[in-house]
Design a protein around this motif. Structure first.
Motif, PDB file in Angstrom:
ATOM      1  N   ARG A 125      -3.659  -6.962  -7.960  1.00 44.07           N
ATOM      2  CA  ARG A 125      -4.708  -5.948  -7.840  1.00 44.07           C
ATOM      3  C   ARG A 125      -4.110  -4.547  -7.858  1.00 44.07           C
ATOM      4  O   ARG A 125      -4.686  -3.620  -8.442  1.00 44.07           O
ATOM      5  CB  ARG A 125      -5.519  -6.169  -6.562  1.00 44.07           C
ATOM      6  N   ASP A 126      -2.943  -4.381  -7.224  1.00 44.21           N
ATOM      7  CA  ASP A 126      -2.268  -3.079  -7.267  1.00 44.21           C
ATOM      8  C   ASP A 126      -1.942  -2.697  -8.708  1.00 44.21           C
ATOM      9  O   ASP A 126      -2.039  -1.529  -9.089  1.00 44.21           O
ATOM     10  CB  ASP A 126      -0.975  -3.112  -6.451  1.00 44.21           C
ATOM     11  N   ASN A 129      -5.115  -1.493 -10.328  1.00 43.21           N
ATOM     12  CA  ASN A 129      -5.480  -0.178  -9.787  1.00 43.21           C
ATOM     13  C   ASN A 129      -4.576   0.916 -10.343  1.00 43.21           C
ATOM     14  O   ASN A 129      -5.027   2.034 -10.620  1.00 43.21           O
ATOM     15  CB  ASN A 129      -5.408  -0.197  -8.262  1.00 43.21           C
ATOM     16  N   THR A 130      -3.281   0.604 -10.492  1.00 40.30           N
ATOM     17  CA  THR A 130      -2.349   1.581 -11.062  1.00 40.30           C
ATOM     18  C   THR A 130      -2.717   1.904 -12.505  1.00 40.30           C
ATOM     19  O   THR A 130      -2.719   3.070 -12.917  1.00 40.30           O
ATOM     20  CB  THR A 130      -0.912   1.042 -11.005  1.00 40.30           C
ATOM     21  N   GLN A 145     -13.532  -1.305 -13.162  1.00 40.23           N
ATOM     22  CA  GLN A 145     -13.009  -2.661 -13.181  1.00 40.23           C
ATOM     23  C   GLN A 145     -14.168  -3.634 -13.076  1.00 40.23           C
ATOM     24  O   GLN A 145     -14.957  -3.564 -12.120  1.00 40.23           O
ATOM     25  CB  GLN A 145     -12.040  -2.880 -12.019  1.00 40.23           C
TER      26      GLN A 145
END
Length: 238
Positions: A125-126, A129-130, A145
């Motif tokens: 998920r990171d 998000n990045t 998303q």
């Protein structure tokens, strides 16, 4: 900042690698001590333990875990830069933190945009998000998303763009590039790919032919363009 010469073992291209500097909780700049002259290793398989390295602050003696220095070569190889191990002697107490929550990186090149503020990547998920933050930084609007990931494997949508984020530990394959291109073609938008482990040679070649921008994510959360379409997108924007 320390700079060391690095030669890619895949394409033999020479680079001048500048050590990333991170802020210790005490406020002092801290950087992983590089092993000058030691050859880099090509990352073909990622493990979370290998992706972090112990670094001791010279000011307060605190030891923390920071992302292992990496270099994305234009040939597509992701290189791990050797780091001197932290000495075990001394009285400084070790830190139990798994890593910093945010690592601001210094600006590496002049650019009309403000400096990109990365997000440390610890989970899939990171990584998504990045990629979303980076697309907004590039100038894409309304980056969202999808609530659920469909069979199309599209992770992000923006005005005129769809993006896929490969957070697995294997290089992104040819099929991923072609599936993204077909999805982009069917919806009359452009496509972009982000990968944690780089790309196979077939995937890079096909992406170049289809003008699909390819980016590699390192664990500090700083995407790097690895082909011509990606360089053009960074330079020109949407």
């Amino acid at each position: 900042m320390e700079s060391v010469p690095v030669r890619c073992p895949v394409c033999h291209r020479d680079h001048a690698y500048i050590t990333p500097v991170y802020p210790c909780p005490c406020g002092s700049p801290t950087a992983p001590p590089l092993m000058r002259g030691a050859p880099p290793t090509v990352i073909t398989h990622r493990t979370w333990n290998d992706d972090w390295v112990g670094v001791r602050c010279h000011s307060c003696g605190r030891r923390d875990q920071w992302p292992h220095p990496e270099l994305c070569c234009p040939c597509g190889a992701v290189l791990r830069i050797p780091v001197r191990p932290v000495a075990t002697r001394g009285t400084a107490p070790p830190s139990t933190a798994a890593g910093p929550s945010h690592i601001p990186l210094p600006r590496t090149a002049a650019h009309p945009r403000p400096s990109f503020r990365p997000l440390v990547i610890r989970t899939a998920r990171d990584a998504v998000n990045t990629a979303a933050l980076y697309l907004r930084w590039l100038g894409f609007s309304d980056v969202v998303q999808p609530e659920t990931r469909t069979d199309s494997r599209i992770d992000l949508r923006a005005a005129g763009l769809i993006a896929q984020v490969d957070a697995t530990t294997r290089p992104t394959a040819l099929r991923d590039v072609e599936c993204l291109w077909l999805n982009a073609l069917n919806t009359s938008v452009s496509g972009a790919l982000f990968s944690l482990a780089g790309y196979t040679d077939e995937a890079r070649s096909r992406a170049d032919g289809l003008a699909i921008p390819l980016f590699v994510l390192d664990l500090t959360g700083t995407p790097q363009p690895v082909n011509g379409p990606a360089d053009e997108l960074v330079s020109v924007g949407p």
